[in-house]
Design a protein around this motif. Structure first.
Motif, PDB file in Angstrom:
ATOM      1  N   ARG A  56       0.822  -1.207   0.000  1.00 15.06           N
ATOM      2  CA  ARG A  56       0.000   0.000   0.000  1.00 15.06           C
ATOM      3  C   ARG A  56       0.857   1.258   0.000  1.00 15.06           C
ATOM      4  O   ARG A  56       0.492   2.265  -0.615  1.00 15.06           O
ATOM      5  N   VAL A  57       1.988   1.204   0.683  1.00 15.71           N
ATOM      6  CA  VAL A  57       2.897   2.355   0.643  1.00 15.71           C
ATOM      7  C   VAL A  57       3.444   2.533  -0.772  1.00 15.71           C
ATOM      8  O   VAL A  57       3.549   3.652  -1.282  1.00 15.71           O
ATOM      9  N   ALA A  58       3.784   1.427  -1.436  1.00 12.82           N
ATOM     10  CA  ALA A  58       4.265   1.499  -2.817  1.00 12.82           C
ATOM     11  C   ALA A  58       3.187   2.051  -3.748  1.00 12.82           C
ATOM     12  O   ALA A  58       3.476   2.833  -4.665  1.00 12.82           O
ATOM     13  N   LEU A  59       1.931   1.655  -3.516  1.00 11.48           N
ATOM     14  CA  LEU A  59       0.831   2.185  -4.323  1.00 11.48           C
ATOM     15  C   LEU A  59       0.711   3.687  -4.160  1.00 11.48           C
ATOM     16  O   LEU A  59       0.498   4.415  -5.141  1.00 11.48           O
ATOM     17  N   MET A  60       0.865   4.173  -2.941  1.00  8.38           N
ATOM     18  CA  MET A  60       0.797   5.610  -2.704  1.00  8.38           C
ATOM     19  C   MET A  60       1.900   6.336  -3.474  1.00  8.38           C
ATOM     20  O   MET A  60       1.657   7.364  -4.115  1.00  8.38           O
ATOM     21  N   TRP A  61       3.129   5.791  -3.434  1.00  9.45           N
ATOM     22  CA  TRP A  61       4.232   6.407  -4.168  1.00  9.45           C
ATOM     23  C   TRP A  61       4.014   6.339  -5.678  1.00  9.45           C
ATOM     24  O   TRP A  61       4.399   7.248  -6.417  1.00  9.45           O
ATOM     25  N   LEU A  62       3.399   5.271  -6.144  1.00 10.95           N
ATOM     26  CA  LEU A  62       3.111   5.161  -7.574  1.00 10.95           C
ATOM     27  C   LEU A  62       2.101   6.223  -7.995  1.00 10.95           C
ATOM     28  O   LEU A  62       2.243   6.843  -9.060  1.00 10.95           O
ATOM     29  N   LEU A  63       1.084   6.442  -7.166  1.00 14.72           N
ATOM     30  CA  LEU A  63       0.119   7.504  -7.450  1.00 14.72           C
ATOM     31  C   LEU A  63       0.799   8.868  -7.451  1.00 14.72           C
ATOM     32  O   LEU A  63       0.530   9.717  -8.313  1.00 14.72           O
ATOM     33  N   MET A  64       1.690   9.094  -6.472  1.00 15.93           N
ATOM     34  CA  MET A  64       2.420  10.356  -6.419  1.00 15.93           C
ATOM     35  C   MET A  64       3.264  10.551  -7.673  1.00 15.93           C
ATOM     36  O   MET A  64       3.293  11.646  -8.263  1.00 15.93           O
ATOM     37  N   SER A  65       3.962   9.502  -8.085  1.00 15.70           N
ATOM     38  CA  SER A  65       4.817   9.606  -9.264  1.00 15.70           C
ATOM     39  C   SER A  65       4.001   9.906 -10.513  1.00 15.70           C
ATOM     40  O   SER A  65       4.406  10.719 -11.357  1.00 15.70           O
ATOM     41  N   TRP A 189      14.786  12.936  -9.153  1.00 17.84           N
ATOM     42  CA  TRP A 189      14.742  12.021  -8.008  1.00 17.84           C
ATOM     43  C   TRP A 189      15.024  12.731  -6.680  1.00 17.84           C
ATOM     44  O   TRP A 189      14.366  12.452  -5.672  1.00 17.84           O
ATOM     45  N   ALA A 190      15.990  13.644  -6.680  1.00 17.32           N
ATOM     46  CA  ALA A 190      16.360  14.314  -5.427  1.00 17.32           C
ATOM     47  C   ALA A 190      15.237  15.222  -4.933  1.00 17.32           C
ATOM     48  O   ALA A 190      14.974  15.300  -3.727  1.00 17.32           O
ATOM     49  N   LEU A 191      14.577  15.900  -5.865  1.00 16.26           N
ATOM     50  CA  LEU A 191      13.461  16.759  -5.474  1.00 16.26           C
ATOM     51  C   LEU A 191      12.277  15.925  -4.980  1.00 16.26           C
ATOM     52  O   LEU A 191      11.574  16.332  -4.057  1.00 16.26           O
ATOM     53  N   MET A 192      12.069  14.775  -5.590  1.00 12.58           N
ATOM     54  CA  MET A 192      10.980  13.906  -5.142  1.00 12.58           C
ATOM     55  C   MET A 192      11.209  13.406  -3.718  1.00 12.58           C
ATOM     56  O   MET A 192      10.261  13.286  -2.932  1.00 12.58           O
ATOM     57  N   LEU A 193      12.471  13.132  -3.371  1.00 16.33           N
ATOM     58  CA  LEU A 193      12.759  12.633  -2.023  1.00 16.33           C
ATOM     59  C   LEU A 193      12.567  13.707  -0.956  1.00 16.33           C
ATOM     60  O   LEU A 193      12.526  13.390   0.240  1.00 16.33           O
ATOM     61  N   LEU A 194      12.418  14.958  -1.374  1.00 22.27           N
ATOM     62  CA  LEU A 194      12.104  16.011  -0.401  1.00 22.27           C
ATOM     63  C   LEU A 194      10.702  15.841   0.168  1.00 22.27           C
ATOM     64  O   LEU A 194      10.316  16.564   1.084  1.00 22.27           O
ATOM     65  N   ALA A 195       9.952  14.883  -0.364  1.00 25.77           N
ATOM     66  CA  ALA A 195       8.654  14.563   0.228  1.00 25.77           C
ATOM     67  C   ALA A 195       8.819  14.153   1.684  1.00 25.77           C
ATOM     68  O   ALA A 195       7.922  14.380   2.503  1.00 25.77           O
ATOM     69  N   PHE A 196       9.979  13.580   2.031  1.00 27.87           N
ATOM     70  CA  PHE A 196      10.210  13.203   3.424  1.00 27.87           C
ATOM     71  C   PHE A 196      10.439  14.433   4.309  1.00 27.87           C
ATOM     72  O   PHE A 196      10.366  14.332   5.530  1.00 27.87           O
ATOM     73  N   VAL A 197      10.711  15.572   3.694  1.00 19.24           N
ATOM     74  CA  VAL A 197      10.838  16.831   4.437  1.00 19.24           C
ATOM     75  C   VAL A 197       9.491  17.549   4.469  1.00 19.24           C
ATOM     76  O   VAL A 197       9.022  17.992   5.517  1.00 19.24           O
ATOM     77  N   GLY A 198       8.862  17.671   3.302  1.00 21.34           N
ATOM     78  CA  GLY A 198       7.594  18.397   3.215  1.00 21.34           C
ATOM     79  C   GLY A 198       6.394  17.585   3.642  1.00 21.34           C
ATOM     80  O   GLY A 198       5.333  18.150   3.895  1.00 21.34           O
ATOM     81  N   GLY A 199       6.552  16.256   3.695  1.00 24.79           N
ATOM     82  CA  GLY A 199       5.429  15.385   4.048  1.00 24.79           C
ATOM     83  C   GLY A 199       4.971  14.591   2.848  1.00 24.79           C
ATOM     84  O   GLY A 199       4.559  15.169   1.837  1.00 24.79           O
ATOM     85  N   VAL A 200       5.090  13.264   2.951  1.00 24.80           N
ATOM     86  CA  VAL A 200       4.741  12.406   1.821  1.00 24.80           C
ATOM     87  C   VAL A 200       3.290  12.589   1.403  1.00 24.80           C
ATOM     88  O   VAL A 200       2.962  12.550   0.222  1.00 24.80           O
ATOM     89  N   MET A 201       2.413  12.815   2.369  1.00 19.60           N
ATOM     90  CA  MET A 201       0.996  12.973   2.052  1.00 19.60           C
ATOM     91  C   MET A 201       0.552  14.436   2.019  1.00 19.60           C
ATOM     92  O   MET A 201      -0.634  14.731   2.094  1.00 19.60           O
ATOM     93  N   SER A 202       1.500  15.358   1.880  1.00 21.60           N
ATOM     94  CA  SER A 202       1.169  16.774   1.836  1.00 21.60           C
ATOM     95  C   SER A 202       0.817  17.194   0.409  1.00 21.60           C
ATOM     96  O   SER A 202       1.676  17.187  -0.480  1.00 21.60           O
ATOM     97  N   LEU A 203      -0.423  17.567   0.178  1.00 18.61           N
ATOM     98  CA  LEU A 203      -0.831  18.024  -1.150  1.00 18.61           C
ATOM     99  C   LEU A 203      -0.136  19.323  -1.517  1.00 18.61           C
ATOM    100  O   LEU A 203       0.151  19.577  -2.698  1.00 18.61           O
ATOM    101  N   ALA A 204       0.144  20.177  -0.508  1.00 18.50           N
ATOM    102  CA  ALA A 204       0.840  21.433  -0.775  1.00 18.50           C
ATOM    103  C   ALA A 204       2.234  21.157  -1.318  1.00 18.50           C
ATOM    104  O   ALA A 204       2.670  21.788  -2.299  1.00 18.50           O
TER     105      ALA A 204
END
Length: 245
Positions: A56-65, A189-204
């Motif tokens: 399910r975590v992988a599915l969330m990342w796939l949707l994000m990508s 890839w590096a900008l995408m990993l900033l999701a761990f800073v801004g929040g993986v589930m943050s729409l903003a």
């Protein structure tokens, strides 16, 4: 007239964003509105990754990508569509499939990384950093990567899609899609990993990151923002390291 392949592409983007928005709605609001499959969304988004499971975590990342990366590559798809006048839809699907395969691979790796970081209590159940030094490191990596030769090489291809496709025109659409996906991954890839800073589930964060990555790939705009963005990220890393928050 817009082709079926374009309608499907825009549909995939809109469906991904709509799903992510639904996932971000607080559980009590989902239950109150009786959204279809509310229990599934709650299980996917509001419990910790170890209980949700890797899939399910992988599915969330796939949707994000899908939601974040497909908009950045629309100019490249349009360039390919202009070049491929015959059997455009069939070959377009091959190109898009290759691109998505690459980002699906990234999603699986990012999901594994999130599971590992959560295991060591470096990110919360929602994927945002609990460690100042993790945030400092990710910002520094993303900022430094903005000045790398690899980033510049990948951006140069993304900013000139006609040249890119002419270079590899003899290859199958699927292989060109894989190349395009790898080039895009090299940019982002590096900008995408900033999701761990801004929040993986943050729409903003998702919206801002999508806008930045899309603009950075435009030749007339992107060349003026890559280095300032790098300085801004490095500055943010430094400020966070000194201030402690």
């Amino acid at each position: 007239m817009i082709g079926t392949h374009w309608l499907m592409l825009f549909g995939a983007i809109l469906a991904s964003w709509a799903t992510l928005y639904t996932m971000a709605i607080p559980p009590e609001l989902r239950e109150a509105s009786r959204l279809f499959g509310a229990e599934f969304w709650i299980a996917l988004c509001t419990i910790t990754p170890d209980l949700a499971g890797y899939g399910r975590v992988a599915l969330m990342w796939l949707l994000m990508s899908t939601a974040m990366m497909l908009p950045t590559v629309l100019p490249a798809f349009a360039a390919y569509d202009d070049l491929k006048q015959t059997s455009a839809e069939t070959s377009f699907y091959g190109l898009a499939s290759g691109f998505i395969v690459v980002w699906a691979g990234f999603a699986f790796i990012a999901a594994g990384l999130q599971m590992a970081l959560f295991h060591f209590d470096l990110v919360s159940g929602f994927g945002d950093s609990r460690s100042i030094w993790l945030s400092v490191a990710l910002l520094a990596i993303a900022g430094g990567y903005q000045f790398s030769e690899l980033k510049e090489a990948c951006l140069s291809k993304c900013r000139a899609p006609l040249t890119f496709f002419m270079q590899y025109w003899g290859e199958s659409p699927l292989k060109m899609g894989l190349r395009l996906g790898a080039t895009c991954l090299g940019c982002c890839w590096a900008l995408m990993l900033l999701a761990f800073v801004g929040g993986v589930m943050s729409l903003a964060f998702m919206g801002l990151a999508t806008l930045i990555m899309t603009l950075e790939k435009l030749p007339d705009i992107g060349r003026w923002m890559s280095r300032p963005l790098g300085f801004a990220l490095l500055g943010a890393s430094g400020v966070m390291a000194v201030s402690g928050f």
